[in-house]
Design a protein around this motif. Structure first.
Motif, mmCIF file in Angstrom:
data_model
loop_
_atom_site.group_PDB
_atom_site.id
_atom_site.type_symbol
_atom_site.label_atom_id
_atom_site.label_comp_id
_atom_site.label_asym_id
_atom_site.label_seq_id
_atom_site.Cartn_x
_atom_site.Cartn_y
_atom_site.Cartn_z
ATOM 1 N N PRO A 16 0.833 -1.219 0.000
ATOM 2 C CA PRO A 16 0.000 0.000 0.000
ATOM 3 C C PRO A 16 0.858 1.255 0.000
ATOM 4 O O PRO A 16 1.957 1.290 0.563
ATOM 5 C CB PRO A 16 -0.811 -0.127 1.297
ATOM 6 C CG PRO A 16 -0.785 -1.580 1.635
ATOM 7 C CD PRO A 16 0.555 -2.085 1.164
ATOM 8 N N VAL A 17 0.341 2.293 -0.668
ATOM 9 C CA VAL A 17 1.032 3.581 -0.708
ATOM 10 C C VAL A 17 0.142 4.634 -0.056
ATOM 11 O O VAL A 17 -1.075 4.485 0.036
ATOM 12 C CB VAL A 17 1.355 3.997 -2.159
ATOM 13 C CG1 VAL A 17 2.299 3.006 -2.806
ATOM 14 C CG2 VAL A 17 0.073 4.130 -2.990
ATOM 15 N N GLN A 18 0.780 5.700 0.413
ATOM 16 C CA GLN A 18 0.040 6.800 1.028
ATOM 17 C C GLN A 18 -0.715 7.580 -0.036
ATOM 18 O O GLN A 18 -0.153 7.936 -1.075
ATOM 19 C CB GLN A 18 1.019 7.725 1.760
ATOM 20 C CG GLN A 18 0.333 8.788 2.616
ATOM 21 C CD GLN A 18 -0.398 8.200 3.821
ATOM 22 O OE1 GLN A 18 0.017 7.162 4.343
ATOM 23 N NE2 GLN A 18 -1.483 8.846 4.227
ATOM 24 N N ILE A 19 -1.987 7.821 0.171
ATOM 25 C CA ILE A 19 -2.825 8.512 -0.810
ATOM 26 C C ILE A 19 -3.231 9.878 -0.276
ATOM 27 O O ILE A 19 -3.724 9.983 0.855
ATOM 28 C CB ILE A 19 -4.090 7.694 -1.138
ATOM 29 C CG1 ILE A 19 -3.721 6.308 -1.698
ATOM 30 C CG2 ILE A 19 -4.970 8.446 -2.144
ATOM 31 C CD1 ILE A 19 -4.912 5.400 -1.917
ATOM 32 N N ALA A 20 -3.010 10.929 -1.058
ATOM 33 C CA ALA A 20 -3.484 12.275 -0.702
ATOM 34 C C ALA A 20 -4.943 12.356 -1.147
ATOM 35 O O ALA A 20 -5.260 12.789 -2.257
ATOM 36 C CB ALA A 20 -2.632 13.327 -1.393
ATOM 37 N N PHE A 21 -5.856 11.924 -0.278
ATOM 38 C CA PHE A 21 -7.247 11.734 -0.655
ATOM 39 C C PHE A 21 -7.912 13.010 -1.169
ATOM 40 O O PHE A 21 -8.605 13.004 -2.195
ATOM 41 C CB PHE A 21 -8.046 11.166 0.528
ATOM 42 C CG PHE A 21 -7.754 9.722 0.803
ATOM 43 C CD1 PHE A 21 -8.219 8.729 -0.037
ATOM 44 C CD2 PHE A 21 -7.005 9.352 1.912
ATOM 45 C CE1 PHE A 21 -7.958 7.404 0.204
ATOM 46 C CE2 PHE A 21 -6.731 8.016 2.170
ATOM 47 C CZ PHE A 21 -7.212 7.033 1.322
ATOM 48 N N THR A 22 -7.756 14.105 -0.462
ATOM 49 C CA THR A 22 -8.459 15.332 -0.842
ATOM 50 C C THR A 22 -8.074 15.798 -2.235
ATOM 51 O O THR A 22 -8.929 16.090 -3.086
ATOM 52 C CB THR A 22 -8.161 16.452 0.180
ATOM 53 O OG1 THR A 22 -8.560 16.017 1.484
ATOM 54 C CG2 THR A 22 -8.916 17.727 -0.191
ATOM 55 N N GLU A 23 -6.786 15.855 -2.500
ATOM 56 C CA GLU A 23 -6.299 16.280 -3.815
ATOM 57 C C GLU A 23 -6.735 15.298 -4.900
ATOM 58 O O GLU A 23 -7.199 15.688 -5.980
ATOM 59 C CB GLU A 23 -4.777 16.400 -3.790
ATOM 60 C CG GLU A 23 -4.191 16.972 -5.075
ATOM 61 C CD GLU A 23 -2.678 17.071 -4.973
ATOM 62 O OE1 GLU A 23 -2.041 16.018 -4.756
ATOM 63 O OE2 GLU A 23 -2.142 18.181 -5.102
ATOM 64 N N ALA A 24 -6.600 14.004 -4.599
ATOM 65 C CA ALA A 24 -6.958 12.981 -5.579
ATOM 66 C C ALA A 24 -8.446 13.017 -5.908
ATOM 67 O O ALA A 24 -8.848 12.780 -7.049
ATOM 68 C CB ALA A 24 -6.568 11.602 -5.053
ATOM 69 N N ILE A 25 -9.283 13.302 -4.916
ATOM 70 C CA ILE A 25 -10.730 13.370 -5.142
ATOM 71 C C ILE A 25 -11.066 14.487 -6.120
ATOM 72 O O ILE A 25 -11.869 14.304 -7.052
ATOM 73 C CB ILE A 25 -11.475 13.566 -3.805
ATOM 74 C CG1 ILE A 25 -11.459 12.261 -2.998
ATOM 75 C CG2 ILE A 25 -12.919 14.019 -4.048
ATOM 76 C CD1 ILE A 25 -11.985 12.406 -1.584
ATOM 77 N N TRP A 26 -10.439 15.665 -5.940
ATOM 78 C CA TRP A 26 -10.721 16.787 -6.834
ATOM 79 C C TRP A 26 -10.234 16.501 -8.256
ATOM 80 O O TRP A 26 -10.909 16.839 -9.239
ATOM 81 C CB TRP A 26 -10.080 18.062 -6.297
ATOM 82 C CG TRP A 26 -10.853 18.659 -5.160
ATOM 83 C CD1 TRP A 26 -10.488 18.695 -3.851
ATOM 84 C CD2 TRP A 26 -12.134 19.278 -5.236
ATOM 85 N NE1 TRP A 26 -11.460 19.293 -3.086
ATOM 86 C CE2 TRP A 26 -12.497 19.663 -3.919
ATOM 87 C CE3 TRP A 26 -13.025 19.552 -6.287
ATOM 88 C CZ2 TRP A 26 -13.692 20.305 -3.630
ATOM 89 C CZ3 TRP A 26 -14.215 20.185 -5.991
ATOM 90 C CH2 TRP A 26 -14.546 20.558 -4.682
ATOM 91 N N VAL A 27 -9.072 15.870 -8.358
ATOM 92 C CA VAL A 27 -8.551 15.516 -9.689
ATOM 93 C C VAL A 27 -9.480 14.523 -10.369
ATOM 94 O O VAL A 27 -9.820 14.657 -11.554
ATOM 95 C CB VAL A 27 -7.134 14.925 -9.569
ATOM 96 C CG1 VAL A 27 -6.678 14.359 -10.916
ATOM 97 C CG2 VAL A 27 -6.147 15.983 -9.096
ATOM 98 N N THR A 28 -9.900 13.499 -9.637
ATOM 99 C CA THR A 28 -10.785 12.474 -10.196
ATOM 100 C C THR A 28 -12.128 13.068 -10.587
ATOM 101 O O THR A 28 -12.693 12.718 -11.632
ATOM 102 C CB THR A 28 -11.000 11.340 -9.175
ATOM 103 O OG1 THR A 28 -9.725 10.811 -8.792
ATOM 104 C CG2 THR A 28 -11.841 10.228 -9.768
#
Length: 340
Positions: free
Chosen positions: A133-145
């Protein structure tokens, strides 16, 4: 024969030749589908450029990754658009005996291969992330997605408008008496088959949209429920579905590229129509697709009666999808034949 008599004869022949001349324009050439594909290429390419520039500016790997992912789809969609351009450019070229219908089929096959590669890469990457598993920057990734999902949804809406195909009946006949045989060519009503090139482009944006939906669901679950494992799991699920779609498209287009793709029911019906008089017999029959919709037919018929190719052409006129018909009529000289 005098010069003037010869000239008059040639003029009469020219009129007959013109009447039976046959256009090899493929029904796969669709200006509306070409225009919609270009719109999606431009939309995807613009999004790719914005995300890559923003990724470098902000230092966001999520933005960079999604930008390059958009780039692979822009490339595949570009192949689809290029196929339309080439098919239209060469549609009157004598270099392509049966028209340029297979330009789109080849583009669809190529795009499907890219789609399969993307799906396999997605599954491998997801499995690796399950193991490590890798660390996920959830907030940023959500906006990009979410941004990518909006672009993909717009692309789906653009291409969905071309999902309904309309038939344009057109017939052309041609007689060729070379070698003592008569040939008939016809371009009747188109069959309601898919434009494989357009279908490939549509599958790309559908696959990208599905990936974005799965990714958004997984990221939201990870952000608010702590279920980080859902991110790679959704990647595997999406990869399996996309690879299935890609396989079906590869199978369909590959069969056409190998001069197949015609259902046995159509072959049986063609044979039955030709032999409907209980005197004619099919000696040799070939049917194959020359595009996503168009079918070519070459048949040798043996008959004891003095029948002409035009009679058999009339029997086949309602067979769906026939774009090119070539009929050879051979008289039967066996004592068992009727009318001998």
């Amino acid at each position: 024969m005098s010069f003037h008599e010869s000239h008059d004869t040639m003029n009469r022949h020219a009129k007959t030749v013109e009447r039976f001349a046959h256009s090899h324009e493929s029904s796969d050439i669709n200006a509306a589908n070409e225009r919609r594909t270009l719109q999606v290429v431009l939309l995807t390419g613009t999004t790719m450029a914005v995300e890559i520039i923003a990724g470098h500016w902000t230092g966001s790997m999520a933005l960079l990754a999604d930008g390059w992912h958009m780039g692979t789809h822009a490339f595949a969609l570009g192949i689809s658009y290029a196929a339309y351009l080439l098919a239209r450019k060469h549609m009157h070229s004598e270099a392509f005996s049966f028209g340029t219908g297979k330009f789109g089929v080849l583009a669809g096959y190529t795009s499907a291969v890219f789609l399969m590669m993307a799906a396999v890469w997605m599954m491998i990457e997801s499995v690796l992330r399950l193991v490590s598993p890798v660390q996920i920057a959830f907030t940023e990734a959500i906006w990009v997605t979410l941004g990518g999902l909006l672009v993909n949804f717009a692309s789906v809406m653009i291409l969905h408008q071309g999902g309904h195909h309309h038939s344009h009946g057109r017939e052309h006949h041609h007689d060729d008496h070379a070698h003592g045989h008569t040939h008939e060519h016809e371009h009747p009503h188109e069959a309601p088959h898919h434009d494989h090139n357009y279908r490939a482009a549509y599958l790309h944006v559908i696959a990208d949209t599905l990936t974005s939906v799965f990714a958004l669901a997984a990221l939201l679950a990870g952000r608010y429920l702590g279920w980080s494992f859902l991110d790679p799991v959704m990647g595997i699920v999406g990869g399996v579905l996309i690879s299935r779609w890609a396989y079906l498209l590869i199978k369909a287009t590959g069969l056409i590229l190998l001069d197949g793709g015609v259902d046995d029911v159509i072959k049986s019906k063609a044979r039955a129509l030709i032999e409907a008089d209980n005197d004619s017999r099919v000696a040799d029959l070939h049917l194959w697709r020359v595009g996503s919709k168009d079918v070519a037919l070459v048949v040798s018929v043996v008959t004891g009666a003095e029948r002409k190719a035009v009679e058999y052409q009339a029997r086949l006129k309602d067979l769906p999808g026939l774009a090119h018909i070539s009929i050879e009529v051979h008289p039967c000289d066996d004592p068992e034949c009727s009318c001998v």
